[in-house]
Design a protein around this motif. Sequence first.
Motif, PDB file in Angstrom:
ATOM      1  N   GLU A  74       4.309  -1.373   2.294  1.00  0.00           N
ATOM      2  CA  GLU A  74       3.284  -2.348   2.682  1.00  0.00           C
ATOM      3  C   GLU A  74       3.917  -3.668   3.103  1.00  0.00           C
ATOM      4  N   GLU A  75       4.915  -4.093   2.323  1.00  0.00           N
ATOM      5  CA  GLU A  75       5.595  -5.359   2.627  1.00  0.00           C
ATOM      6  C   GLU A  75       6.323  -5.271   3.970  1.00  0.00           C
ATOM      7  N   VAL A  76       6.975  -4.152   4.211  1.00  0.00           N
ATOM      8  CA  VAL A  76       7.681  -3.950   5.477  1.00  0.00           C
ATOM      9  C   VAL A  76       6.696  -3.991   6.652  1.00  0.00           C
ATOM     10  N   GLY A  77       5.583  -3.273   6.531  1.00  0.00           N
ATOM     11  CA  GLY A  77       4.594  -3.253   7.597  1.00  0.00           C
ATOM     12  C   GLY A  77       4.067  -4.635   7.917  1.00  0.00           C
ATOM     13  N   ALA A  78       3.741  -5.399   6.880  1.00  0.00           N
ATOM     14  CA  ALA A  78       3.211  -6.749   7.089  1.00  0.00           C
ATOM     15  C   ALA A  78       4.264  -7.669   7.700  1.00  0.00           C
ATOM     16  N   ALA A  79       5.503  -7.569   7.228  1.00  0.00           N
ATOM     17  CA  ALA A  79       6.571  -8.440   7.726  1.00  0.00           C
ATOM     18  C   ALA A  79       6.890  -8.150   9.188  1.00  0.00           C
ATOM     19  N   LEU A  80       6.866  -6.888   9.574  1.00  0.00           N
ATOM     20  CA  LEU A  80       7.124  -6.542  10.970  1.00  0.00           C
ATOM     21  C   LEU A  80       6.044  -7.110  11.882  1.00  0.00           C
ATOM     22  N   VAL A  81       4.793  -7.004  11.455  1.00  0.00           N
ATOM     23  CA  VAL A  81       3.697  -7.590  12.229  1.00  0.00           C
ATOM     24  C   VAL A  81       3.881  -9.101  12.331  1.00  0.00           C
ATOM     25  N   GLY A  82       4.285  -9.728  11.230  1.00  0.00           N
ATOM     26  CA  GLY A  82       4.519 -11.168  11.237  1.00  0.00           C
ATOM     27  C   GLY A  82       5.610 -11.586  12.201  1.00  0.00           C
ATOM     28  N   ALA A  83       6.549 -10.665  12.473  1.00  0.00           N
ATOM     29  CA  ALA A  83       7.638 -10.954  13.408  1.00  0.00           C
ATOM     30  C   ALA A  83       7.298 -10.547  14.839  1.00  0.00           C
ATOM     31  N   GLY A  84       6.078 -10.072  15.058  1.00  0.00           N
ATOM     32  CA  GLY A  84       5.637  -9.757  16.412  1.00  0.00           C
ATOM     33  C   GLY A  84       5.776  -8.310  16.826  1.00  0.00           C
ATOM     34  N   PHE A  85       5.948  -7.399  15.850  1.00  0.00           N
ATOM     35  CA  PHE A  85       6.112  -5.988  16.161  1.00  0.00           C
ATOM     36  C   PHE A  85       4.882  -5.179  15.762  1.00  0.00           C
ATOM     37  N   PRO A  93       0.432  10.433   4.625  1.00  0.00           N
ATOM     38  CA  PRO A  93       0.241   9.693   3.374  1.00  0.00           C
ATOM     39  C   PRO A  93       1.550   9.051   2.911  1.00  0.00           C
ATOM     40  N   GLY A  94       1.554   8.546   1.691  1.00  0.00           N
ATOM     41  CA  GLY A  94       2.775   8.039   1.080  1.00  0.00           C
ATOM     42  C   GLY A  94       3.289   6.766   1.713  1.00  0.00           C
ATOM     43  N   ALA A  95       4.603   6.698   1.911  1.00  0.00           N
ATOM     44  CA  ALA A  95       5.225   5.503   2.470  1.00  0.00           C
ATOM     45  C   ALA A  95       4.705   5.208   3.872  1.00  0.00           C
ATOM     46  N   MET A  96       4.383   6.264   4.619  1.00  0.00           N
ATOM     47  CA  MET A  96       3.810   6.056   5.956  1.00  0.00           C
ATOM     48  C   MET A  96       2.489   5.311   5.863  1.00  0.00           C
ATOM     49  N   GLU A  97       1.642   5.746   4.958  1.00  0.00           N
ATOM     50  CA  GLU A  97       0.362   5.082   4.749  1.00  0.00           C
ATOM     51  C   GLU A  97       0.574   3.635   4.327  1.00  0.00           C
ATOM     52  N   GLY A  98       1.550   3.411   3.431  1.00  0.00           N
ATOM     53  CA  GLY A  98       1.833   2.050   2.972  1.00  0.00           C
ATOM     54  C   GLY A  98       2.206   1.131   4.121  1.00  0.00           C
ATOM     55  N   ALA A  99       3.078   1.603   5.013  1.00  0.00           N
ATOM     56  CA  ALA A  99       3.483   0.780   6.154  1.00  0.00           C
ATOM     57  C   ALA A  99       2.317   0.531   7.098  1.00  0.00           C
ATOM     58  N   ASN A 100       1.517   1.559   7.357  1.00  0.00           N
ATOM     59  CA  ASN A 100       0.323   1.379   8.194  1.00  0.00           C
ATOM     60  C   ASN A 100      -0.652   0.396   7.549  1.00  0.00           C
ATOM     61  N   LYS A 101      -0.798   0.503   6.251  1.00  0.00           N
ATOM     62  CA  LYS A 101      -1.710  -0.396   5.540  1.00  0.00           C
ATOM     63  C   LYS A 101      -1.240  -1.837   5.648  1.00  0.00           C
ATOM     64  N   GLY A 102       0.046  -2.057   5.396  1.00  0.00           N
ATOM     65  CA  GLY A 102       0.582  -3.413   5.487  1.00  0.00           C
ATOM     66  C   GLY A 102       0.395  -3.999   6.873  1.00  0.00           C
ATOM     67  N   ALA A 103       0.631  -3.180   7.902  1.00  0.00           N
ATOM     68  CA  ALA A 103       0.486  -3.650   9.278  1.00  0.00           C
ATOM     69  C   ALA A 103      -0.966  -3.963   9.612  1.00  0.00           C
ATOM     70  N   THR A 104      -1.873  -3.082   9.222  1.00  0.00           N
ATOM     71  CA  THR A 104      -3.291  -3.282   9.521  1.00  0.00           C
ATOM     72  C   THR A 104      -3.843  -4.504   8.810  1.00  0.00           C
TER      73      THR A 104
END
Length: 242
Positions: A74-85, A93-104
């Motif tokens: 989740e943290e990775v997804g959010a941080a990447l969005v914050g950097a413009g990605f 599911p799992g880590a994939m879902e976490g990254a998607n969740k953080g980004a969304t």
Amino acid sequence: MTLRGSRVPRSTTDQRLLEGREPAGWVHSDPWRVMRIQAEFVEGFGGLAELGPAISVFGSARTRPGHPTYALAEEVGAALVGAGFAVITGGGPGAMEGANKGATEAGGTSVGLGIELPMESGLNAYANLGINFRYFFVRKTMFVKYAEGFVVLPGGVGTLDELFEALTLIQTGKITNFPIILMGATFWGPLLDWLRHTLMAEGMLSPGDLDLLRVTDDVAEAVAWIVAAQEERRGSGFSATS
């Protein structure tokens, strides 16, 4: 080609293609298969052509919400969005879902590239752009073509597959200025030790091959590496969709 909550198939299209246990009538059916494969490429290219800068994030589908790796995703997804990605995952599911969740939840583009599997069905609820594929090799092309790097969280066979495939593409010059970040020094340390003390010791790796991988526990550091690589890539005239 976007599927959510679809039924789990007893056999998959990939399986039927690769097992090769078909009668002689294959000469009539394989041309149609080629057209389906072509259609998947067209769908993927069309759906992602205007995505913009993106990073593919990989990790175990078995990681449950509440696990530290899920929170890290989740943290990775959010941080990447914050950097413009935008964030691209396998849509599961799992880590994939976490990254998607953080980004969304960070207000970014959260891509799920699903695959037809007998044990999974549909895309996770946090992928706001989803494409489902029948063929692994078509999907794998999208992970690389539309990304400017990989972030690899702890995972199993599928995660290792994506990691080593990307590493091979970099080693052979098929892709350039493409960072691969391994998140989790404790998890990845034994693998890197084996690569260094077994493969490299046997002369099966070049001295600089392991420098293609970066390992960290710090999300901010990982994103900084990715941003630096993006700047270098753009300075050299390459783009993710060239």
